[in-house]
Each structure stands twice: as structure tokens, then as C-alpha cells.
Design an enzyme around this catalytic site. Structure first.
Site, PDB file in Angstrom:
ATOM      1  N   ARG A 105      -3.118   5.137  -6.667  1.00 10.89           N
ATOM      2  CA  ARG A 105      -3.698   5.294  -5.327  1.00 10.89           C
ATOM      3  C   ARG A 105      -3.412   6.703  -4.792  1.00 10.89           C
ATOM      4  O   ARG A 105      -4.288   7.361  -4.239  1.00 10.89           O
ATOM      5  CB  ARG A 105      -3.083   4.235  -4.401  1.00 10.89           C
ATOM      6  CG  ARG A 105      -3.475   4.314  -2.952  1.00 10.89           C
ATOM      7  CD  ARG A 105      -3.114   3.043  -2.204  1.00 10.89           C
ATOM      8  NE  ARG A 105      -1.729   3.008  -1.761  1.00 10.89           N
ATOM      9  CZ  ARG A 105      -1.115   1.935  -1.266  1.00 10.89           C
ATOM     10  NH1 ARG A 105      -1.757   0.787  -1.172  1.00 10.89           N
ATOM     11  NH2 ARG A 105       0.132   1.988  -0.869  1.00 10.89           N
TER      12      ARG A 105
ATOM     13  N   LYS B 138      -2.433  -6.863  -0.555  1.00  9.96           N
ATOM     14  CA  LYS B 138      -2.514  -7.567   0.738  1.00  9.96           C
ATOM     15  C   LYS B 138      -3.600  -6.965   1.622  1.00  9.96           C
ATOM     16  O   LYS B 138      -4.395  -7.684   2.214  1.00  9.96           O
ATOM     17  CB  LYS B 138      -1.162  -7.512   1.486  1.00  9.96           C
ATOM     18  CG  LYS B 138      -0.012  -8.172   0.744  1.00  9.96           C
ATOM     19  CD  LYS B 138       1.266  -8.175   1.576  1.00  9.96           C
ATOM     20  CE  LYS B 138       1.815  -6.792   1.905  1.00  9.96           C
ATOM     21  NZ  LYS B 138       2.346  -6.056   0.731  1.00  9.96           N
TER      22      LYS B 138
ATOM     23  N   ARG C 100      10.977   0.763  -1.369  1.00 11.41           N
ATOM     24  CA  ARG C 100      10.080  -0.267  -0.815  1.00 11.41           C
ATOM     25  C   ARG C 100      10.178  -1.562  -1.610  1.00 11.41           C
ATOM     26  O   ARG C 100      10.195  -2.651  -1.047  1.00 11.41           O
ATOM     27  CB  ARG C 100       8.634   0.243  -0.807  1.00 11.41           C
ATOM     28  CG  ARG C 100       8.360   1.195   0.363  1.00 11.41           C
ATOM     29  CD  ARG C 100       7.218   2.132   0.078  1.00 11.41           C
ATOM     30  NE  ARG C 100       5.924   1.479   0.024  1.00 11.41           N
ATOM     31  CZ  ARG C 100       4.828   2.043  -0.510  1.00 11.41           C
ATOM     32  NH1 ARG C 100       4.901   3.256  -1.046  1.00 11.41           N
ATOM     33  NH2 ARG C 100       3.690   1.412  -0.500  1.00 11.41           N
TER      34      ARG C 100
ATOM     35  N   ARG D 236       8.250  -9.465   7.574  1.00  8.19           N
ATOM     36  CA  ARG D 236       8.909  -8.913   6.402  1.00  8.19           C
ATOM     37  C   ARG D 236      10.395  -9.273   6.364  1.00  8.19           C
ATOM     38  O   ARG D 236      11.084  -8.889   5.421  1.00  8.19           O
ATOM     39  CB  ARG D 236       8.798  -7.380   6.431  1.00  8.19           C
ATOM     40  CG  ARG D 236       7.753  -6.808   5.483  1.00  8.19           C
ATOM     41  CD  ARG D 236       7.709  -5.317   5.768  1.00  8.19           C
ATOM     42  NE  ARG D 236       7.201  -4.519   4.693  1.00  8.19           N
ATOM     43  CZ  ARG D 236       5.946  -4.101   4.601  1.00  8.19           C
ATOM     44  NH1 ARG D 236       5.052  -4.467   5.465  1.00  8.19           N
ATOM     45  NH2 ARG D 236       5.596  -3.312   3.610  1.00  8.19           N
TER      46      ARG D 236
ATOM     47  N   ARG E  50      -0.173   9.112   1.440  1.00  7.98           N
ATOM     48  CA  ARG E  50       0.895   8.509   2.229  1.00  7.98           C
ATOM     49  C   ARG E  50       2.250   9.085   1.836  1.00  7.98           C
ATOM     50  O   ARG E  50       2.545   9.222   0.652  1.00  7.98           O
ATOM     51  CB  ARG E  50       0.905   6.992   2.021  1.00  7.98           C
ATOM     52  CG  ARG E  50      -0.026   6.262   2.959  1.00  7.98           C
ATOM     53  CD  ARG E  50      -0.121   4.797   2.630  1.00  7.98           C
ATOM     54  NE  ARG E  50       1.173   4.121   2.583  1.00  7.98           N
ATOM     55  CZ  ARG E  50       1.303   2.794   2.528  1.00  7.98           C
ATOM     56  NH1 ARG E  50       0.238   2.038   2.522  1.00  7.98           N
ATOM     57  NH2 ARG E  50       2.497   2.249   2.477  1.00  7.98           N
TER      58      ARG E  50
HETATM   59  N1  LIG Z   1       6.856  -5.902   9.286  1.00 10.00           N
HETATM   60  C1  LIG Z   1       7.475  -4.738   9.059  1.00 10.00           C
HETATM   61  N2  LIG Z   1       8.808  -4.617   9.252  1.00 10.00           N
HETATM   62  C2  LIG Z   1       9.445  -3.461   9.033  1.00 10.00           C
HETATM   63  N3  LIG Z   1       8.845  -2.348   8.582  1.00 10.00           N
HETATM   64  C3  LIG Z   1       7.513  -2.402   8.355  1.00 10.00           C
HETATM   65  C4  LIG Z   1       6.764  -3.596   8.597  1.00 10.00           C
HETATM   66  N4  LIG Z   1       5.454  -3.355   8.282  1.00 10.00           N
HETATM   67  C5  LIG Z   1       5.397  -2.082   7.867  1.00 10.00           C
HETATM   68  N5  LIG Z   1       6.624  -1.496   7.906  1.00 10.00           N
HETATM   69  C6  LIG Z   1       6.940  -0.088   7.535  1.00 10.00           C
HETATM   70  O1  LIG Z   1       5.748   0.541   7.078  1.00 10.00           O
HETATM   71  C7  LIG Z   1       5.818   0.887   5.692  1.00 10.00           C
HETATM   72  C8  LIG Z   1       4.459   0.697   5.035  1.00 10.00           C
HETATM   73  O2  LIG Z   1       4.054  -0.644   5.093  1.00 10.00           O
HETATM   74  P1  LIG Z   1       2.637  -1.132   4.545  1.00 10.00           P
HETATM   75  O3  LIG Z   1       1.559  -0.302   5.097  1.00 10.00           O
HETATM   76  O4  LIG Z   1       2.555  -2.607   4.768  1.00 10.00           O
HETATM   77  O5  LIG Z   1       2.640  -0.788   2.998  1.00 10.00           O
HETATM   78  P2  LIG Z   1       3.167  -1.468   1.675  1.00 10.00           P
HETATM   79  O6  LIG Z   1       3.011  -2.945   1.786  1.00 10.00           O
HETATM   80  O7  LIG Z   1       2.275  -0.875   0.621  1.00 10.00           O
HETATM   81  O8  LIG Z   1       4.584  -1.022   1.528  1.00 10.00           O
HETATM   82  C9  LIG Z   1       6.954   0.007   5.157  1.00 10.00           C
HETATM   83  O9  LIG Z   1       7.557   0.554   4.003  1.00 10.00           O
HETATM   84  C10 LIG Z   1       7.896  -0.012   6.365  1.00 10.00           C
HETATM   85  O10 LIG Z   1       8.617   1.183   6.486  1.00 10.00           O
END
Ligand SMILES: Nc1ncnc2c1ncn2[C@@H]1O[C@H](COP(=O)(O)OP(=O)(O)O)[C@@H](O)[C@H]1O
Length: 190
Positions: free
Chosen positions: A125, A13, A148, A86, A137
Site C-alpha cells: 500500500r 477492515k 501496530r 481497540r 501514511r
Molecule cells: N480505537 C482506537 N484506539 C486507539 N488508537 C487508535 C484507535 N483507532 C485508531 N487509532 C490510532 O490510529 C492509528 C491508525 O489506525 P487505523 O487507521 O485504524 O489503521 P490500521 O488498522 O491499519 O492500523 C493506530 O495505529 C492508532 O495509533
């Protein structure tokens, strides 16, 4: 044009969002990046969410909706939502916020991949970052990754049906090369 990117962690994404900022002048809104910035800047909210994120669980709807509301209130148009919404509650909130601005969603693009590839991509990664001496991370480890993925299937994947019912869903093969995925998305949007 407002676009949502859907797909599990590691689906690409962020990569496709960045390409769309370059090719279409859209503004990338990544809640993951916003939350990591909040964490790095040591705000109260950042401290609260750090633990949740490291575990791989979702941060509360209230917090992420608040972050998106703030960004949208700053004006502008033509957003690419990366990692948001999400949950169904977030999707409803986004619909309302855009509605208030007289805007709508043009497409929700699902990046389709399989779990084995995701695990390889994310572990890869983390290894690359480690080898290059860059920070890794906190949630790029096997255990958080499992959480996740579970959060994705339980809480986020219902959004595929949600946007499908609105006639907005488009799926692309996320396993193709980066340029091929970008080309498929471009073809869908034209
Ligand atoms: N829209 C969201 N709602 C709830 N938690 C979120 C949201 N976006 C990000 N997060 C938090 O940030 C973390 C990392 O998200 P992101 O950077 O999108 O990585 P990835 O898609 O690789 O898991 C998620 O596992 C969650 O804890």
C-alpha cells in the site's frame, strides 16, 4: 444494524466497511480516519496524537471514546465501527453509549489473516501510494507496523473473546478476494 469489524492492521477492515456503507447504507465510523482528520486540521488534539500514531501505538481511550461519543450524539443509526473498539475499556464504553441510545451491537466480525500477508499488504500500500505521488501514511513503515501488530495482539485481540462471550462474534477468512470476503460477510448478516 450496528456492526464492529475486528482484525489486525491491513486485514481489510476499511475496504469491507466501505462496501457495507454501499450495500447496507450503514455509516462508517473509523477512528483512524477521524484521528488523521484531526491531525490534518491541526487541532490541539490532532497535534497531540500525531506522534503516537506515527509510532504505531494506540491513542488514549479517552480521546477515541470522546470522538465516537460525539459522532453518536449527532444521531442516526446503523453504524459500522472500523478500528474501534481497540481495547476492553473502549468496548465497554461503546456498549454503554449504544445502550443509552437504546441501541445494541448486532455482530462483531473478525477478519482472520496471517502476519506475513499483513506486512506485504501494508508495505505494498505504501509503495503504491509513493509510486502514484500520493502521501504515504507516517505509520506505514516496517518499524511502526511491528508496533501496530503488537498493539493489536496485546490490546485488541482480547476483544475476540469478549464478543464471543456475548454471542456476537463471527469470523470470516480475510485472505480471500475482496468480493469473496464481502459475500461471506453479507451471508453472515442475512
Ligand atoms: N480505537 C482506537 N484506539 C486507539 N488508537 C487508535 C484507535 N483507532 C485508531 N487509532 C490510532 O490510529 C492509528 C491508525 O489506525 P487505523 O487507521 O485504524 O489503521 P490500521 O488498522 O491499519 O492500523 C493506530 O495505529 C492508532 O495509533
Amino acid at each position: 444494524m450496528n456492526i464492529i469489524l475486528l482484525g489486525p492492521p491491513g486485514a481489510g477492515k476499511g475496504t469491507q466497511a466501505r462496501i457495507l456503507t454501499e450495500t447496507r447504507g450503514l455509516v462508517q465510523l473509523s477512528t483512524g480516519d477521524m484521528l488523521r482528520e484531526a491531525q490534518a486540521s491541526g487541532t490541539e488534539m490532532g497535534k497531540r496524537v500525531a506522534e503516537v500514531m506515527a509510532k504505531g501505538e494506540l491513542v488514549t481511550d479517552e480521546i477515541v471514546i470522546g470522538l465516537i461519543r460525539e459522532k453518536l450524539a449527532q444521531g442516526g443509526q446503523g453504524f459500522i465501527f472500523d478500528g474501534f473498539p481497540r481495547t476492553l475499556a473502549q468496548a465497554d464504553a461503546l456498549g454503554r453509549l449504544l445502550d443509552e441510545l437504546g441501541q445494541g451491537i448486532d455482530a462483531a466480525i473478525e477478519l482472520r489473516v496471517n502476519d506475513e500477508v499483513l506486512v506485504d499488504r501494508i508495505v505494498g500500500r505504501a509503495e503504491q501510494a509513493r509510486a502514484a505521488g500520493q502521501p504515504v501514511r507516517a505509520d506505514d513503515n516496517a518499524e511502526s507496523l511491528r508496533t501496530r501488530l503488537m498493539a493489536y495482539y496485546k490490546q485488541t485481540s482480547p476483544l475476540i473473546g469478549y464478543y464471543h462471550a456475548k454471542g456476537l462474534l463471527k469470523a470470516v477468512d480475510g485472505l480471500a478476494e475482496i468480493d469473496a470476503v464481502a459475500a461471506e460477510i453479507a451471508a453472515l448478516l442475512d
